[in-house]
Design a protein around this motif. Structure first.
Motif, PDB file in Angstrom:
ATOM      1  N   ILE A 107       0.840  -1.201   0.000  1.00  0.00           N
ATOM      2  CA  ILE A 107       0.000   0.000   0.000  1.00  0.00           C
ATOM      3  C   ILE A 107       0.879   1.257   0.000  1.00  0.00           C
ATOM      4  O   ILE A 107       1.766   1.404   0.840  1.00  0.00           O
ATOM      5  CB  ILE A 107      -0.935   0.007   1.235  1.00  0.00           C
ATOM      6  N   THR A 108       0.637   2.113  -0.994  1.00  0.00           N
ATOM      7  CA  THR A 108       1.362   3.375  -1.112  1.00  0.00           C
ATOM      8  C   THR A 108       0.503   4.503  -0.532  1.00  0.00           C
ATOM      9  O   THR A 108      -0.702   4.539  -0.778  1.00  0.00           O
ATOM     10  CB  THR A 108       1.645   3.691  -2.607  1.00  0.00           C
ATOM     11  N   ALA A 109       1.136   5.384   0.235  1.00  0.00           N
ATOM     12  CA  ALA A 109       0.421   6.546   0.762  1.00  0.00           C
ATOM     13  C   ALA A 109       1.370   7.730   0.807  1.00  0.00           C
ATOM     14  O   ALA A 109       2.566   7.566   1.057  1.00  0.00           O
ATOM     15  CB  ALA A 109      -0.132   6.250   2.159  1.00  0.00           C
ATOM     16  N   ALA A 127      -5.419   1.584   6.728  1.00  0.00           N
ATOM     17  CA  ALA A 127      -4.972   0.485   5.880  1.00  0.00           C
ATOM     18  C   ALA A 127      -5.091  -0.840   6.604  1.00  0.00           C
ATOM     19  O   ALA A 127      -5.067  -0.909   7.840  1.00  0.00           O
ATOM     20  CB  ALA A 127      -3.525   0.710   5.452  1.00  0.00           C
ATOM     21  N   HIS A 128      -5.240  -1.906   5.787  1.00  0.00           N
ATOM     22  CA  HIS A 128      -5.350  -3.272   6.313  1.00  0.00           C
ATOM     23  C   HIS A 128      -4.502  -4.170   5.426  1.00  0.00           C
ATOM     24  O   HIS A 128      -4.351  -3.909   4.226  1.00  0.00           O
ATOM     25  CB  HIS A 128      -6.816  -3.705   6.292  1.00  0.00           C
ATOM     26  N   ALA A 141      -8.271  -4.036  15.583  1.00  0.00           N
ATOM     27  CA  ALA A 141      -6.897  -4.301  16.017  1.00  0.00           C
ATOM     28  C   ALA A 141      -5.969  -4.587  14.837  1.00  0.00           C
ATOM     29  O   ALA A 141      -4.746  -4.491  14.964  1.00  0.00           O
ATOM     30  CB  ALA A 141      -6.881  -5.477  16.986  1.00  0.00           C
ATOM     31  N   ASP A 142      -6.557  -4.929  13.674  1.00  0.00           N
ATOM     32  CA  ASP A 142      -5.741  -5.223  12.493  1.00  0.00           C
ATOM     33  C   ASP A 142      -5.649  -4.036  11.535  1.00  0.00           C
ATOM     34  O   ASP A 142      -5.057  -4.131  10.466  1.00  0.00           O
ATOM     35  CB  ASP A 142      -6.322  -6.432  11.736  1.00  0.00           C
ATOM     36  N   ILE A 184     -13.584   4.660   1.346  1.00  0.00           N
ATOM     37  CA  ILE A 184     -12.958   3.369   1.616  1.00  0.00           C
ATOM     38  C   ILE A 184     -12.916   2.631   0.284  1.00  0.00           C
ATOM     39  O   ILE A 184     -13.885   2.678  -0.479  1.00  0.00           O
ATOM     40  CB  ILE A 184     -13.777   2.574   2.663  1.00  0.00           C
ATOM     41  N   ALA A 185     -11.782   2.010  -0.009  1.00  0.00           N
ATOM     42  CA  ALA A 185     -11.665   1.207  -1.232  1.00  0.00           C
ATOM     43  C   ALA A 185     -11.491  -0.243  -0.828  1.00  0.00           C
ATOM     44  O   ALA A 185     -10.554  -0.583  -0.109  1.00  0.00           O
ATOM     45  CB  ALA A 185     -10.493   1.675  -2.078  1.00  0.00           C
ATOM     46  N   ILE A 186     -12.408  -1.074  -1.292  1.00  0.00           N
ATOM     47  CA  ILE A 186     -12.381  -2.495  -0.942  1.00  0.00           C
ATOM     48  C   ILE A 186     -11.375  -3.252  -1.818  1.00  0.00           C
ATOM     49  O   ILE A 186     -10.688  -4.148  -1.349  1.00  0.00           O
ATOM     50  CB  ILE A 186     -13.794  -3.116  -1.108  1.00  0.00           C
ATOM     51  N   GLU A 187     -11.307  -2.867  -3.103  1.00  0.00           N
ATOM     52  CA  GLU A 187     -10.421  -3.595  -4.015  1.00  0.00           C
ATOM     53  C   GLU A 187      -9.118  -2.854  -4.254  1.00  0.00           C
ATOM     54  O   GLU A 187      -9.083  -1.626  -4.269  1.00  0.00           O
ATOM     55  CB  GLU A 187     -11.149  -3.822  -5.345  1.00  0.00           C
TER      56      GLU A 187
END
Ligand SMILES: [Zn+2]
Length: 233
Positions: free
Chosen positions: A17-19, A110-111, A146-147, A89-92
């Motif tokens: 994941i890029t931020a 992020a997850h 928590a994740d 929120i982006a699921i994919e």
């Protein structure tokens, strides 16, 4: 490769994941500022091009200082400008989310699965608990708080942010008789922690203290930087 000047957020790299948050050097992304709309739109096009390989979709919303969060699924490409909301929120994977800010807090979520979120939380959004709202949506989608990892990006710091007694009372839930300073990012971090999030990081940058690098509403800038997050396809 992103060639747009930015402050990168390495926290979520291990999850693909890029931020980042753009800097003043990248120019303003606000179509409501002093710069010609054509120039601003060309920046958004350059952003789309820079991200295309890893994120063929980019979603934004019309920000209104509320707490509505829109969930985006895939199946499309290009730039989707949603309705009035302050969170996405982006699921994919492959959906980039962007929010314009200049003092308000860009809240990155992020997850490990690649689900990402991005919120615009000024004092109104913070009072309206937009961060807890987003955590609740993720939770309903099977992601335990928590994740979830949260990063609070460049925003006005507690030393620079004085608010009226009324706003201070709304933010802290305590009686306030005079104006005072509040640290929005500390409050948001507290809200996230009480919602069960354990992994929270805070940017060292203040939009006002670091006004040479970032736009600040309180410093009378009409320009806006953007926060961006996406899980790479
Ligand atoms: Zn500051």
């Amino acid at each position: 490769m992103i060639e747009i000047p930015n402050l990168s957020i390495p926290d979520f790299e291990e999850w693909g994941i890029t931020a980042f948050t753009t800097t003043r050097q990248a120019g303003t992304f606000s179509v409501a500022g002093n710069e010609p709309v054509g120039e601003v739109m060309s920046r958004w096009s350059a952003l789309q091009n820079a991200l295309a390989e890893n994120a063929p979709r980019i979603a934004t919303v019309r920000q209104v200082h509320g707490n509505r969060v829109i969930v985006q699924t895939g199946g499309w490409s290009g730039w989707l400008r949603g309705g009035q909301a302050d969170g996405l929120i982006a699921i994919e994977k492959g959906t980039a989310l962007a929010t314009t800010v200049a003092d308000c807090v860009p809240v990155f979520l992020a997850h490990a699965s690649g689900v990402v979120g991005l919120l615009h939380s000024g004092w109104r959004g913070t009072v309206a608990r937009i961060t807890e709202g987003a955590i609740a949506i993720l939770s309903r989608n099977g992601l335990a708080p928590a994740d979830i990892a949260i990063h609070l990006g460049p925003a006005i710091c507690g030393r620079c942010y004085e608010v009226s007694a009324d706003v201070r009372a709304q933010l802290t839930g305590e009686t306030a008789n005079r104006p005072g300073n509040v640290d929005l990012r500390s409050l948001i971090a507290e809200h996230a922690r009480s919602a069960g999030v354990r992994k929270i990081s805070v940017s060292q940058y203040c939009t006002r203290c670091d006004n040479d690098q970032l736009f600040s509403h309180r410093a009378a800038d009409s320009g806006r930087q953007i926060g961006v997050i996406y899980a790479r396809v």
